[in-house]
Scaffold this active site. Structure first.
Site, PDB file in Angstrom:
ATOM      1  N   SER A 114       0.824  -1.201   0.000  1.00 32.56           N
ATOM      2  CA  SER A 114       0.000   0.000   0.000  1.00 32.56           C
ATOM      3  C   SER A 114       0.866   1.262   0.000  1.00 32.56           C
ATOM      4  O   SER A 114       1.579   1.522  -0.956  1.00 32.56           O
ATOM      5  CB  SER A 114      -0.953  -0.047   1.198  1.00 32.56           C
ATOM      6  OG  SER A 114      -1.946   0.938   1.097  1.00 32.56           O
ATOM      7  N   ASP A 136      10.213   5.354  -9.727  1.00 35.96           N
ATOM      8  CA  ASP A 136       9.810   5.932 -11.006  1.00 35.96           C
ATOM      9  C   ASP A 136      10.489   7.271 -11.270  1.00 35.96           C
ATOM     10  O   ASP A 136      10.734   7.636 -12.429  1.00 35.96           O
ATOM     11  CB  ASP A 136       8.292   6.122 -11.041  1.00 35.96           C
ATOM     12  CG  ASP A 136       7.556   4.822 -11.324  1.00 35.96           C
ATOM     13  OD1 ASP A 136       8.217   3.783 -11.505  1.00 35.96           O
ATOM     14  OD2 ASP A 136       6.306   4.842 -11.359  1.00 35.96           O
ATOM     15  N   LYS A 147      -0.229  -4.272  -3.637  1.00 34.90           N
ATOM     16  CA  LYS A 147      -1.555  -3.735  -3.332  1.00 34.90           C
ATOM     17  C   LYS A 147      -1.691  -2.379  -4.008  1.00 34.90           C
ATOM     18  O   LYS A 147      -1.183  -1.375  -3.527  1.00 34.90           O
ATOM     19  CB  LYS A 147      -1.770  -3.602  -1.821  1.00 34.90           C
ATOM     20  CG  LYS A 147      -3.145  -3.045  -1.445  1.00 34.90           C
ATOM     21  CD  LYS A 147      -3.321  -3.030   0.079  1.00 34.90           C
ATOM     22  CE  LYS A 147      -4.705  -2.501   0.457  1.00 34.90           C
ATOM     23  NZ  LYS A 147      -4.789  -1.035   0.351  1.00 34.90           N
TER      24      LYS A 147
END
Length: 545
Positions: free
Chosen positions: A288, A299, A313
């Site tokens: 999460s 990223d 998740k």
């Protein structure tokens, strides 16, 4: 004109089809609710035994929610669990408890530092005899835990047995705030370390303060440990990211069925340091918000990820208060991190034959790219840049450390030697380890061996197939290997058992902060993270710079 007319007709047909679809959906919902109500009325009138409506309908509600996903749940009006999960706050004495099958009572397993439990003098291993005069014998642990909680400012008397002595403690309950940062410190003169256990209310403040202290002590790089961190509040996560990213940086977006669930999350605070080299440590328990932070930093090429693939998740839950009372926590959207990928690994709407959720094979995942052009993938959690496995342990270690006998030994040792236990240097002598082996041997503790069970099954199968006599010698040799007693196991696995024993004694004597400090200093993967940070060339190479 004809073309305009065609477009209008097409739109009207589409709108009519959509309206009909909505009407059919509403009709099906109404029909099935009527069916459910009718079935319960029949049960209530004619079932042989009297039914409790709260219990039976509660079963139906929970069964329905289980079919959706594991994160959607209902909390009754008087249930405080949801608030405690999200904020880390509750009113009580501040400790973890466990049930002892040997004692048939609840025992204190870990007092939290600075709480009424610790301040009153209660210790790990204390056996709870009564709470405010109510005997706790054979009571379920959740019932005893409920007795220990209550309004902040109220008091209770707790009677315990410690060794052979009985003691009574008068304790005043307080509002307990569970910390999100369990430990922070310097790994060497330039590398700081923060263990972030959860994204509870106040997590951002705790990380910011720890970072400030570390920078003041000379930290020029950081290991942020997210292993086992199952998530928490999204706002805390975004604010923590803002410590290391430029203000206004996109971190994630959410997309759901309703436009109101679509939202773009950007860092809104001034950063503390946008250049400090960072290694984020992750594993299968990182989920999460941990994946939002780790995946977002990956990223953006802002940190190196080290460890194992995260849980996967990619779903976000919202909380809705119900008019009829209680709270519904339900999944309302998916989230997408800066590269555009969603890292959701499990398809809870389509199950395997054994009832488990289906997962997307790596071969069917899609390629995305980080800000610097590195390849990353969706659909299966966040893959670390540097893979690092923890040490594998034999199953008997897990059985041993979960046993009442192991717990009783470590807590007794910690009580008797508390003043002499230094979390960084503590070790057991050979004589002390031999005493432990003798204690376990005398306790009658036994371990179930899966290998022995499978060997027994293989013997039966080979008997039915007519090969038992041909394989008897091999089976007998394997049985000799698998049938060692507990003492032989404790000697064969001496090093991992001794390490687990020492770590648990440090936890009992020095509490969580001391235990994590010890583990961080000895963890091979924490050392690997620090080595990457010390080598600027390797760090930049991993990030493609």
């Amino acid at each position: 004109m004809r073309q305009i007319h065609y477009i209008l007709v097409t739109l009207l047909v589409a709108m009519a089809t959509g309206a009909q679809g909505q009407e059919n959906s509403n009709s099906a919902t109404s029909r099935n609710l009527d069916l459910f109500s009718d079935i319960y009325k029949q049960l209530d009138l004619f079932y042989v035994d009297t039914l409790n409506a709260d219990t039976v309908i509660g079963w139906g509600i929970r069964s329905m929610l289980r079919q959706v996903d594991p994160f959607t749940d209902f909390y009754p009006e008087d249930d405080d669990e949801l608030r405690q999960m999200s904020t880390g706050k509750y009113a009580g004495i501040g400790c973890m408890v466990r049930y002892s099958s040997k004692e048939k009572r609840t025992v204190i397993s870990e007092p939290y530092e600075g709480t009424p439990c610790q301040q009153a003098g209660l210790l790990a291993g204390d056996v709870l005899l009564s709470v405010d005069g109510h005997d706790t014998y054979a009571l379920p642990v959740d019932k005893v835990s409920e007795m220990l909680r209550g309004e902040a400012g109220t008091s209770l008397d707790i009677k315990v047995r410690r060794g052979e002595e009985e003691k009574t403690f008068h304790v005043t309950r307080q509002t307990i705030q569970m910390p999100s940062v369990d430990y922070w410190g310097m790994l060497d003169d330039s590398v700081g370390y923060i263990f972030l256990e959860a994204f509870r209310e106040g997590a951002f403040r705790e990380v910011r303060d720890a970072l400030g202290e570390l920078r003041g002590q000379g930290a020029r790089s950081l290991v942020l440990d997210l292993r086992g961190n199952g998530g928490g509040a999204v706002d805390e996560c975004v604010n923590i990211a803002s410590l290391f990213l430029p203000r206004g940086q996109h971190l994630m977006s959410t997309k759901g069925k309703l436009p109101s669930t679509n939202y773009d999350y950007r860092t809104a605070l001034e950063p503390v340091d946008t250049l400090m080299p960072i290694v984020l440590m992750v594993d299968g328990g990182s989920a999460s918000c941990s994946e939002i932070l780790a995946g977002g930093m990956q990223d953006l090429d802002r940190a190196v990820l080290l460890g194992e693939r995260t849980f996967g998740k990619g779903l976000v839950q919202s909380v809705r208060e119900l008019d009829s009372g209680g709270t519904l926590k339900m999944t309302t959207c998916r989230y997408y991190i800066p590269s555009g990928r969603c890292i959701q690994a499990y398809d809870y709407r389509h199950l395997n034959a054994d009832g488990s959720a289906k997962t997307l094979p790596d071969s069917l995942t899609h390629v995305f790219h980080t800000a610097g052009g590195r390849e990353v993938r969706d659909g299966g959690g966040v893959m670390p840049d540097v893979k690092a496995q923890p040490d594998s342990l034999p199953t008997m270690i897990y059985d041993l450390t979960a046993s009442d006998e192991f717990f009783a030994y470590t807590t007794r040792y910690a009580r008797e030697h508390a003043d002499s236990i230094n979390p960084m240097t503590f070790t057991l002598s050979d004589r002390e380890y031999a005493d432990f082996v003798s204690y376990i041997q005398g306790s009658g503790l036994k371990f179930s061996r899966r290998s022995a069970e499978l060997l027994h099954l293989l013997r039966r199968v080979s008997q039915s197939e007519g090969y038992a006599d041909d394989a008897k010698a091999q089976f007998d040799a394997l049985e000799e290997v698998f049938s060692k007693d507990v003492t032989a196991d404790l000697e064969h696995f001496r090093e991992p058992v001794k390490k687990a024993l020492e770590d648990e004694i440090v936890l009992d004597a020095c509490m969580q902060r001391g235990a994590i400090r010890r583990i961080a200093a000895r963890d091979k993967n924490v050392k690997k993270a620090a080595e990457i940070l010390r080598n600027k060339e390797e760090y930049n190479k991993i990030l493609g710079k």
